[in-house]
Design a protein around this motif. Structure first.
Motif, PDB file in Angstrom:
ATOM      1  N   MET A 165       1.135   1.651 -41.923  1.00 17.95           N
ATOM      2  CA  MET A 165       2.117   2.420 -41.152  1.00 17.95           C
ATOM      3  C   MET A 165       2.825   1.543 -40.116  1.00 17.95           C
ATOM      4  SD  MET A 165       3.667   5.234 -40.672  1.00 17.95           S
ATOM      5  CE  MET A 165       2.671   6.435 -41.591  1.00 17.95           C
ATOM      6  N   GLY A 166       2.072   0.585 -39.546  1.00 15.18           N
ATOM      7  CA  GLY A 166       2.665  -0.295 -38.550  1.00 15.18           C
ATOM      8  C   GLY A 166       3.827  -1.091 -39.091  1.00 15.18           C
ATOM      9  N   ASP A 176       7.649  -0.872 -37.587  1.00 14.13           N
ATOM     10  CA  ASP A 176       8.338  -2.079 -37.127  1.00 14.13           C
ATOM     11  C   ASP A 176       9.793  -2.126 -37.588  1.00 14.13           C
ATOM     12  OD1 ASP A 176       6.521  -3.259 -35.471  1.00 14.13           O
ATOM     13  OD2 ASP A 176       5.659  -4.590 -36.990  1.00 14.13           O
ATOM     14  N   LEU A 177      10.164  -1.315 -38.570  1.00 16.18           N
ATOM     15  CA  LEU A 177      11.576  -1.220 -38.953  1.00 16.18           C
ATOM     16  C   LEU A 177      12.411  -0.684 -37.804  1.00 16.18           C
ATOM     17  CD1 LEU A 177      11.425   0.147 -42.613  1.00 16.18           C
ATOM     18  CD2 LEU A 177      12.448  -2.017 -41.879  1.00 16.18           C
ATOM     19  N   ALA A 193      10.139   2.020 -47.572  1.00 17.34           N
ATOM     20  CA  ALA A 193      10.744   2.910 -46.584  1.00 17.34           C
ATOM     21  C   ALA A 193      12.267   2.843 -46.649  1.00 17.34           C
ATOM     22  CB  ALA A 193      10.260   2.541 -45.182  1.00 17.34           C
ATOM     23  N   LEU A 194      12.805   1.633 -46.758  1.00 20.37           N
ATOM     24  CA  LEU A 194      14.254   1.467 -46.866  1.00 20.37           C
ATOM     25  C   LEU A 194      14.783   2.075 -48.163  1.00 20.37           C
ATOM     26  CD1 LEU A 194      14.635  -2.228 -45.618  1.00 20.37           C
ATOM     27  CD2 LEU A 194      15.357  -0.157 -44.417  1.00 20.37           C
ATOM     28  N   ALA A 195      14.036   1.888 -49.251  1.00 18.83           N
ATOM     29  CA  ALA A 195      14.449   2.454 -50.531  1.00 18.83           C
ATOM     30  C   ALA A 195      14.461   3.975 -50.472  1.00 18.83           C
ATOM     31  CB  ALA A 195      13.510   1.970 -51.642  1.00 18.83           C
ATOM     32  N   TYR A 234      21.579  -2.111 -42.340  1.00 15.77           N
ATOM     33  CA  TYR A 234      22.352  -1.570 -43.463  1.00 15.77           C
ATOM     34  C   TYR A 234      22.003  -0.099 -43.670  1.00 15.77           C
ATOM     35  CZ  TYR A 234      23.943  -0.708 -48.235  1.00 15.77           C
ATOM     36  OH  TYR A 234      24.533  -0.160 -49.337  1.00 15.77           O
ATOM     37  N   ALA A 235      20.728   0.232 -43.509  1.00 14.46           N
ATOM     38  CA  ALA A 235      20.313   1.633 -43.638  1.00 14.46           C
ATOM     39  C   ALA A 235      20.988   2.487 -42.568  1.00 14.46           C
ATOM     40  CB  ALA A 235      18.794   1.744 -43.537  1.00 14.46           C
TER      41      ALA A 235
END
Length: 220
Positions: free
Chosen positions: A1-2, A6-7, A33-35, A124-125
């Motif tokens: 989860m960390g 961090d994102l 997560a980004l996907a 970008y997200a």
């Protein structure tokens, strides 16, 4: 989860996040997560994508209503392939960074640089999120072409009549992409302990290459 948290941390505390990346490079968790963010955004954007396709088909000579209807069925495919293209883009970005660090900064670690470019991609997200919000505020009726799926958020605001490759280039220069450049440079400097000047040189080369390729692929 960390690794996922961090994102968000990287936006405000990039040095601390990249210190952790130097000790333990992480790719899979932040990438997933980004996907997931990308898939959700594209799903919510689907009505606007269909509106853009409908406008495009209406301007296509000799296209029958049946052909246009069949073409609409392909709209959701982008949601499926987006994570794959995202991964390939990150792998390519990391390769460019690896070459740059190897040439200018000494020993480069590909896995670490892949982690750096993945965390920097959060910008970008955020660009996708803001773009979707603008589209939702305007409504599907504001979409007259595929170009309209990315609202003006960069230098394209200053050149209203830009088209094609020029428009794509101008759109590629916006606060989100430039902050991504900053994060990449910080990440390279911290994880490989090289000077800021060298790190910015490497990050800038990677940025320009990705910027030009993106403009070619996304030109209206």
């Amino acid at each position: 989860m960390g690794a996922v948290v961090d994102l968000l941390n990287v936006l405000l505390e990039p040095t601390a996040v990249f210190e952790r990346v130097r000790e333990r490079p992480r790719f899979l968790a932040p990438f997933l997560a980004l996907a997931a963010i990308t898939v959700v955004i594209l799903a919510l954007q689907l009505p606007y994508t269909r509106a853009a396709l409908a406008a495009q088909f209406a301007q296509t000579p000799n296209m029958t209503p049946e052909q246009a209807q069949a073409g609409m069925k392909f709209a959701p495919i982008g949601i499926v392939i987006a994570p794959i293209l995202y991964a390939l883009f990150l792998l390519f970005d990391a390769f460019i960074l690896w070459v740059g660090v190897s040439v200018l900064g000494g020993e480069a670690r590909y896995k670490t640089l892949l982690s750096v470019t993945t965390y920097a991609a959060i910008t970008y997200a955020l660009l996708q999120v803001v773009g979707l919000i603008v589209l939702m505020l305007r409504g599907p009726g504001s979409v007259a072409s595929m170009v309209d799926l990315q609202p003006a958020l960069g230098l394209d605001l200053l050149v209203s009549d830009a088209q094609g490759f020029t428009l794509a280039l101008l759109r590629g220069l916006n606060p989100f992409t430039l902050y991504g450049l900053f994060l990449t440079a910080v990440g390279v400097a911290v994880t490989h302990k090289i000077s800021k000047g060298t790190a910015y040189a490497v990050a800038t080369v990677q940025f320009v290459i990705a910027w030009l390729i993106g403009a070619v692929l996304s030109k209206g």
